[in-house]
Structures are given as C-alpha cells and as structure tokens.
Design an enzyme around this catalytic site. Structure first.
Site, PDB file in Angstrom:
ATOM      1  N   TYR A 139       1.015  -1.251  -0.015  1.00 35.06           N
ATOM      2  CA  TYR A 139      -0.034   0.005  -0.006  1.00 35.06           C
ATOM      3  C   TYR A 139       0.931   1.143   0.052  1.00 35.06           C
ATOM      4  O   TYR A 139       0.535   2.475  -0.373  1.00 35.06           O
ATOM      5  CB  TYR A 139      -0.980   0.005   1.102  1.00 35.06           C
ATOM      6  CG  TYR A 139      -2.124  -1.076   1.227  1.00 35.06           C
ATOM      7  CD1 TYR A 139      -2.360  -1.654  -0.199  1.00 35.06           C
ATOM      8  CD2 TYR A 139      -2.842  -1.182   2.252  1.00 35.06           C
ATOM      9  CE1 TYR A 139      -3.087  -2.821  -0.074  1.00 35.06           C
ATOM     10  CE2 TYR A 139      -3.937  -2.157   2.160  1.00 35.06           C
ATOM     11  CZ  TYR A 139      -4.225  -2.804   1.077  1.00 35.06           C
ATOM     12  OH  TYR A 139      -4.916  -3.919   1.068  1.00 35.06           O
ATOM     13  N   ASP A 223      -2.945 -17.714   1.337  1.00 36.03           N
ATOM     14  CA  ASP A 223      -4.198 -18.293   0.767  1.00 36.03           C
ATOM     15  C   ASP A 223      -4.753 -19.502   1.287  1.00 36.03           C
ATOM     16  O   ASP A 223      -5.995 -19.445   1.572  1.00 36.03           O
ATOM     17  CB  ASP A 223      -3.980 -18.845  -0.862  1.00 36.03           C
ATOM     18  CG  ASP A 223      -2.644 -19.581  -1.131  1.00 36.03           C
ATOM     19  OD1 ASP A 223      -1.814 -19.646  -0.195  1.00 36.03           O
ATOM     20  OD2 ASP A 223      -2.432 -20.071  -2.200  1.00 36.03           O
ATOM     21  N   ASP A 251     -10.833  -8.980   7.439  1.00 31.06           N
ATOM     22  CA  ASP A 251     -12.282  -8.787   7.362  1.00 31.06           C
ATOM     23  C   ASP A 251     -12.914 -10.136   6.866  1.00 31.06           C
ATOM     24  O   ASP A 251     -13.901 -10.608   7.576  1.00 31.06           O
ATOM     25  CB  ASP A 251     -12.384  -7.952   5.892  1.00 31.06           C
ATOM     26  CG  ASP A 251     -12.253  -6.632   5.957  1.00 31.06           C
ATOM     27  OD1 ASP A 251     -12.213  -6.191   7.052  1.00 31.06           O
ATOM     28  OD2 ASP A 251     -12.488  -5.816   5.043  1.00 31.06           O
TER      29      ASP A 251
END
Ligand code: NAD
Length: 367
Positions: A139, A223, A251
C-alpha cells in the site's frame, strides 16, 4: 492520571461514543481516574477548520496516552477536495502516530453464534486475534504509479516492500500478545511466489528463535490461511501477517463473528523510550453508518469493546477489560439487542443509549 483523547467524528461516531463516555464515567466512579479530552476529526473537523484533522488536534493525539476514535465520513463530504476528505484525518493519525500494528480480534459471543455466516459449532467459543502490519508493504511501497507505455497500453505498478526491522517489530508484537493469550502464533505470507514472503518467513522465524522460543510458532501460506479461517477458524490463536493479506484476512475473520456493530480494533506504535507505553488508537471497525445516523439505532458495542482494548493494551488494566467484556457478554445473553442484532426470530430492539445503560447496569452488578 491516564489521559484519553476522544475523537468521536461523524455520523454514528458521536452516538456510540456517548455510550463509551458513560462507561468511562462508570470506571472513574469505581477506582479509576481517566482524564478525558475531546476534539474533532473527519467531516466535522473539515467543517470547523477546513482540515480533516487540525495540527492542534494532532498535537493532542501525540501527547495522549491513548486516542479513542468513533467513525469518520458521510455523503455530506463526498465532494470535498481529496487531501481534506474525512478519511484523510484517520490516515494522518495512523501515520503521524506511527501505528504499525493493527490488532483485530475476532471473538464470537455465544449469544450471537447464529449470526455468523458459518455453522454454530465452527464459531462457538471462537477467539482469535489478527495482527496486521499497517504502515508498510504494497500500500505504501514505491514506485506506485500508472505509466503510459506510449503504445496504447498503460502499466500499473504497486511495490511490495518490507525491511527486516518492519517484520521484526510486528512479529514481536504478535509474540508478546500470544504470551498473554493461548501462546500460539501463526505467521502468514506467500513465500512460494513472493520474495517479501521469503524474508517475512525468515525474519519471523529468527525473532522467534532469539526471543520468543516459549511461544508456539507455525507458518501458513496466506491463501491456505484464508481457507483455514473459514474451514476451521478455532485452530488459530494469533495470526501475524502483512498489510495486504492482513487487510483481507481480518475482514474474513470479522464476518465469522456476525455484525459489524460488534467489532473493535486497536492500532499500536512503538513503545515510548521513557514510559514504555505505546502510542495507540482504538476504534470500531465500522464506519459512520449514515443510513442510520441520528436514529438512535447504532450498536455501541464495537466502540465499547474498543475501549476494553484500550484498558488492556494501554492501561495495563486487563481485569477491568475482562469485566467490561463479561458485562457485554451478559447483556447479550439476556437477549438485549440493538436493531442490527435482531435475527429472523424477531424481537424488539433497544436504542443505542439503552444498550449502553444495560452494559453499565451489568458492570454495577458484577462490582
Ligand atoms: P459503515 O460501516 O458505515 O456501514 C455499513 C453498514 O453497517 C450500514 O448498513 C450500517 O448501518 C451498518 N452499521 C455499521 N456500524 C453499525 C453499528 N455500530 N450499529 C448498527 N449498524 C451498523 O460502512 P459504509 O456504509 O460503507 O460507509 C459509510 C461511511 O463511513 C463512508 O463515508 C465511509 O467512507 C466511512 N467509513 C469510515 C470508517 C472509519 O471511520 N474507520 C470505516 C469504514 C467506512
């Protein structure tokens, strides 16, 4: 005297924060002595000062022992310039306080197990903590741009970059937290396809060997971690991962527990050299919920549980935090519900203030 800066923000922020202020008042009447100061952040700060957070507010945040934030944003400020949009206030707080460790607990209260997207038996008793690196990685890495290649094509570039010290300090936070929980850390990266994953894995392993050999460490590809979180989430205690994977995995974990109105978070910086206390910002995961703002419908529990995290992580008051969390659990077990927690079976919701009052009554009973 411990000093708290409250930045209630916009939308339902001030509504849920009003209940936290009552809770702080209760603790102050029962042996604690928090000094509370309030200021503006987000859209309300833009309206007052033309900035999402003013320099004067930032100075107070830097001096405070902990900052409690409600929520920022809303349609009223959709068209304000990008640099002063409400979210910019939040980003500046995180950046200037150098909050590199984001803590997102995913805890399932038994009374709400049926709100999870997973079966009750998979989430009942769930209590995991995701520790996400918050100031580095893809980011923020440079170059970060969209290049015109001049042949009708454009190329988008984001750069995933981590230095040893960034991994060391987030790993240390995860190991320290594990020690006061179930003493297990699972580190997640993608070392099979990313060089940053290789370094992440090596540095976490080294930090463990050097300083935290008593904590159980495992590694998982991120993953696979996503799959395991929805297959058998109770296998985890603390998960430590980078900014990007942490954003997604936290999340995913959040939804295991039901409503957005129940989720607290903490963001921590480095320990102060003199006091040992970390810079810290506590906030609910939810936003300003403009669709229900001003209607007394908001669930204040996420914000109240964020204050419980402040008690635990900034003020070394684990017993008080446990007591507050138990009060929330009791109130839910009694069937007290804000509108977001009313299931298909129906029932009459309580208001934001009634939920806060019920929690305070329960705190009093436990006293
Ligand atoms: P939101 O989290 O505000 O709301 C999503 C949904 O969840 C809405 O239906 C809302 O009513 C409900 N909800 C959220 N919190 C609740 C609570 N405590 N009790 C009951 N119901 C609750 O997300 P959004 O609608 O995508 O965003 C609204 C605004 O909030 C936007 O301006 C966004 O930029 C901002 N936002 C701010 C933060 C923050 O301050 N940290 C985080 C996310 C979004």
């Amino acid at each position: 005297m411990p000093n708290l800066l409250i930045l209630a923000g916009d939308g339902i922020g001030p509504e849920v924060m009003a209940e936290v202020k009552k809770v702080i008042g209760w603790f102050n009447g029962n042996g604690m002595d928090f000094e509370v100061e309030e200021d503006l952040v987000g859209g309300c700060a833009y309206d007052a000062h033309g900035q999402a957070v003013s320099d004067a507010t930032m100075e107070k945040a830097l001096q405070a022992d902990a900052v409690l934030l409600g929520a920022v944003g809303g349609p009223k400020w959709d068209k304000v310039p990008y640099e002063v949009r409400p979210e910019a206030g939040l980003l500046r707080l995180r950046k200037d306080l150098e909050l590199f460790a984001n803590l997102r607990p995913a805890k399932c209260f038994d009374a709400l197990a049926d709100f999870s997207s997973l079966k009750r038996e998979l989430v009942e008793g769930l209590d995991i903590l995701i520790v996400r690196e918050l100031t580095g990685g893809v980011y923020f890495g440079e170059p970060k741009e969209i290049r015109d290649l001049g042949n009708g094509q454009r190329r988008a570039i984001d750069t995933q970059v981590y230095d040893t010290y960034e991994i060391e300090r987030i790993a240390s936070v995860a190991f320290e937290l594990a020690r006061v929980r179930d003493n297990r850390v699972c580190s997640m990266e993608k070392r099979n396809v990313m060089r940053s994953g290789v370094l992440w894995n090596e540095v976490v392993t080294q930090v463990h060997k050097d300083r935290f050999g008593d904590v159980q460490l495992s590694h998982m590809l991120a993953d696979a971690g996503g799959m395991q979180l929805v297959r058998a989430p109770k296998q985890f205690d603390v998960i430590v991962t980078d900014n990007l994977f942490g954003d997604m995995l936290s999340d995913v974990a959040a939804m295991l527990t039901g409503s957005l109105g129940m989720l607290p978070s903490a963001s921590l910086g480095a320990p102060d050299a003199a006091t040992g206390r970390r810079k810290a910002l506590y906030e609910p995961v939810h936003g300003s919920a403009p669709d229900i703002a001003g209607q007394a419908k908001a669930n204040p529990i996420a914000c109240i549980l964020s204050f419980a995290m402040a008690l635990r992580y900034s003020f070394d008051a684990g017993e008080a935090a446990d007591r507050l969390e138990r009060a929330v659990e009791q109130v839910l077990a009694q069937g007290t519900r804000t509108a977001d927690l009313i299931g298909p079976a129906g029932g009459t919701p309580v208001s934001t203030a009634q939920m806060g009052d019920a929690i305070i009554a329960e705190l009093g009973r436990a006293a």
